[in-house]
Write a protein that holds these residues in place. Structure first.
Motif, PDB file in Angstrom:
ATOM      1  N   ALA A  42      -5.176   1.124   6.481  1.00 21.61           N
ATOM      2  CA  ALA A  42      -4.455   1.121   5.198  1.00 21.61           C
ATOM      3  C   ALA A  42      -4.557  -0.243   4.514  1.00 21.61           C
ATOM      4  CB  ALA A  42      -2.992   1.510   5.408  1.00 21.61           C
ATOM      5  N   VAL A  43      -4.376  -1.302   5.254  1.00 25.96           N
ATOM      6  CA  VAL A  43      -4.423  -2.654   4.687  1.00 25.96           C
ATOM      7  C   VAL A  43      -5.829  -2.981   4.177  1.00 25.96           C
ATOM      8  CG1 VAL A  43      -4.286  -5.112   5.312  1.00 25.96           C
ATOM      9  CG2 VAL A  43      -2.452  -3.551   5.972  1.00 25.96           C
ATOM     10  N   GLN A  44      -6.842  -2.534   4.889  1.00 25.10           N
ATOM     11  CA  GLN A  44      -8.221  -2.841   4.517  1.00 25.10           C
ATOM     12  C   GLN A  44      -8.808  -1.864   3.498  1.00 25.10           C
ATOM     13  OE1 GLN A  44     -10.149  -2.970   8.349  1.00 25.10           O
ATOM     14  NE2 GLN A  44      -9.519  -5.085   8.713  1.00 25.10           N
ATOM     15  N   SER A  45      -8.110  -0.788   3.210  1.00 22.81           N
ATOM     16  CA  SER A  45      -8.606   0.246   2.309  1.00 22.81           C
ATOM     17  C   SER A  45      -8.665  -0.247   0.865  1.00 22.81           C
ATOM     18  CB  SER A  45      -7.687   1.466   2.383  1.00 22.81           C
ATOM     19  OG  SER A  45      -8.028   2.413   1.402  1.00 22.81           O
ATOM     20  N   ASP A  46      -9.682   0.220   0.148  1.00 27.40           N
ATOM     21  CA  ASP A  46      -9.799  -0.106  -1.269  1.00 27.40           C
ATOM     22  C   ASP A  46      -8.874   0.723  -2.151  1.00 27.40           C
ATOM     23  OD1 ASP A  46     -11.742  -2.032  -0.813  1.00 27.40           O
ATOM     24  OD2 ASP A  46     -13.390  -0.599  -1.041  1.00 27.40           O
ATOM     25  N   ASP A  47      -8.411   1.873  -1.642  1.00 29.11           N
ATOM     26  CA  ASP A  47      -7.600   2.753  -2.490  1.00 29.11           C
ATOM     27  C   ASP A  47      -6.153   2.891  -2.027  1.00 29.11           C
ATOM     28  OD1 ASP A  47      -7.982   4.354  -0.263  1.00 29.11           O
ATOM     29  OD2 ASP A  47      -8.618   6.112  -1.394  1.00 29.11           O
ATOM     30  N   ARG A  48      -5.739   2.154  -1.030  1.00 31.76           N
ATOM     31  CA  ARG A  48      -4.350   2.173  -0.574  1.00 31.76           C
ATOM     32  C   ARG A  48      -3.723   0.813  -0.828  1.00 31.76           C
ATOM     33  NH1 ARG A  48      -3.863   6.172   4.359  1.00 31.76           N
ATOM     34  NH2 ARG A  48      -5.183   7.802   3.465  1.00 31.76           N
ATOM     35  N   THR A  49      -2.425   0.848  -1.016  1.00 32.66           N
ATOM     36  CA  THR A  49      -1.661  -0.381  -1.205  1.00 32.66           C
ATOM     37  C   THR A  49      -0.572  -0.426  -0.147  1.00 32.66           C
ATOM     38  OG1 THR A  49      -2.069  -0.379  -3.582  1.00 32.66           O
ATOM     39  CG2 THR A  49      -0.196  -1.665  -2.807  1.00 32.66           C
ATOM     40  N   VAL A  50      -0.469  -1.542   0.529  1.00 35.32           N
ATOM     41  CA  VAL A  50       0.594  -1.765   1.507  1.00 35.32           C
ATOM     42  C   VAL A  50       1.439  -2.928   1.000  1.00 35.32           C
ATOM     43  CG1 VAL A  50       1.136  -2.452   3.876  1.00 35.32           C
ATOM     44  CG2 VAL A  50      -0.802  -0.910   3.434  1.00 35.32           C
ATOM     45  N   LEU A  51       2.734  -2.704   0.907  1.00 30.52           N
ATOM     46  CA  LEU A  51       3.671  -3.752   0.501  1.00 30.52           C
ATOM     47  C   LEU A  51       4.621  -4.041   1.652  1.00 30.52           C
ATOM     48  CD1 LEU A  51       4.658  -2.565  -3.088  1.00 30.52           C
ATOM     49  CD2 LEU A  51       2.928  -4.249  -2.443  1.00 30.52           C
ATOM     50  N   CYS A  52       4.962  -5.299   1.800  1.00 26.37           N
ATOM     51  CA  CYS A  52       5.915  -5.712   2.826  1.00 26.37           C
ATOM     52  C   CYS A  52       7.130  -6.335   2.151  1.00 26.37           C
ATOM     53  CB  CYS A  52       5.277  -6.732   3.766  1.00 26.37           C
ATOM     54  SG  CYS A  52       3.899  -6.088   4.716  1.00 26.37           S
ATOM     55  N   ALA A  53       8.302  -5.991   2.638  1.00 29.11           N
ATOM     56  CA  ALA A  53       9.542  -6.601   2.162  1.00 29.11           C
ATOM     57  C   ALA A  53       9.969  -7.631   3.201  1.00 29.11           C
ATOM     58  CB  ALA A  53      10.619  -5.540   1.990  1.00 29.11           C
ATOM     59  N   GLU A  54      10.312  -8.809   2.710  1.00 29.55           N
ATOM     60  CA  GLU A  54      10.776  -9.878   3.580  1.00 29.55           C
ATOM     61  C   GLU A  54      12.156 -10.343   3.143  1.00 29.55           C
ATOM     62  OE1 GLU A  54       7.992 -13.101   3.556  1.00 29.55           O
ATOM     63  OE2 GLU A  54       6.691 -12.108   5.014  1.00 29.55           O
ATOM     64  N   ARG A  55      12.913 -10.776   4.115  1.00 24.06           N
ATOM     65  CA  ARG A  55      14.214 -11.392   3.850  1.00 24.06           C
ATOM     66  C   ARG A  55      14.305 -12.625   4.744  1.00 24.06           C
ATOM     67  NH1 ARG A  55      19.386  -7.792   4.595  1.00 24.06           N
ATOM     68  NH2 ARG A  55      18.775  -7.034   2.546  1.00 24.06           N
ATOM     69  N   GLU A  56      14.424 -13.777   4.119  1.00 28.83           N
ATOM     70  CA  GLU A  56      14.509 -15.045   4.853  1.00 28.83           C
ATOM     71  C   GLU A  56      13.345 -15.200   5.834  1.00 28.83           C
ATOM     72  OE1 GLU A  56      18.445 -15.370   6.503  1.00 28.83           O
ATOM     73  OE2 GLU A  56      19.374 -15.054   4.552  1.00 28.83           O
ATOM     74  N   GLY A  57      12.150 -14.819   5.392  1.00 30.07           N
ATOM     75  CA  GLY A  57      10.953 -14.974   6.199  1.00 30.07           C
ATOM     76  C   GLY A  57      10.734 -13.908   7.253  1.00 30.07           C
ATOM     77  N   GLU A  58      11.627 -12.936   7.336  1.00 34.23           N
ATOM     78  CA  GLU A  58      11.506 -11.862   8.332  1.00 34.23           C
ATOM     79  C   GLU A  58      11.021 -10.592   7.646  1.00 34.23           C
ATOM     80  OE1 GLU A  58      14.249  -9.465  11.589  1.00 34.23           O
ATOM     81  OE2 GLU A  58      15.217 -10.418   9.884  1.00 34.23           O
ATOM     82  N   LEU A  59      10.063  -9.910   8.267  1.00 34.16           N
ATOM     83  CA  LEU A  59       9.588  -8.625   7.774  1.00 34.16           C
ATOM     84  C   LEU A  59      10.700  -7.593   7.974  1.00 34.16           C
ATOM     85  CD1 LEU A  59       7.195  -6.936   6.680  1.00 34.16           C
ATOM     86  CD2 LEU A  59       6.548  -6.537   9.072  1.00 34.16           C
TER      87      LEU A  59
END
Length: 117
Positions: A42-59
């Motif tokens: 998913a991360v390497q895909s050209d047609d997918r988007t992966v978003l991460c939410a962080e709080r105080e540097g923690e995933l």
């Protein structure tokens, strides 16, 4: 990639245990490896988007989205929310809502009329 896979594993363990699955059913190393490979694709895909939410540097949350995988859905008008996970213990604090809002914004930005899960 390990952080994303670990968060996914924590979240799925929490909700599947609540549904009655045993630790043995949830602790498969093959399943862990499969999750890690899936996130890598998913991360390497050209047609997918992966978003991460962080709080105080923690995933604290992750979201995967992109075109639908079903052949009968028109990728020109439909986007798919593949996965959304929030770290257990932080549920109900708006993290999932923010990730979902990012998916809705993705639909708007790409002029997609429909979102599916």
């Amino acid at each position: 990639m390990d952080g994303i896979t670990d968060l996914h594993t924590l979240a799925r363990t929490a909700y599947y245990q609540a549904g009655g699955l045993s630790d043995v059913q949830l602790a498969s190393l093959d399943a862990l490896s499969s999750r890690r490979q899936g996130w890598m694709r998913a991360v390497q895909s050209d047609d997918r988007t992966v978003l991460c939410a962080e709080r105080e540097g923690e995933l604290v949350g992750i979201l995967a989205m992109g075109p639908p995988c079903e052949a009968d859905l028109d990728a020109a008008s439909v986007g798919r929310l593949y996965q959304i996970h929030v770290r257990p213990g932080l549920w109900g604090q708006g993290i999932g809502s923010h990730l979902h809002a990012a998916f809705v914004q993705f639909l708007r930005n790409t002029s997609l009329a429909t979102g599916v899960l």
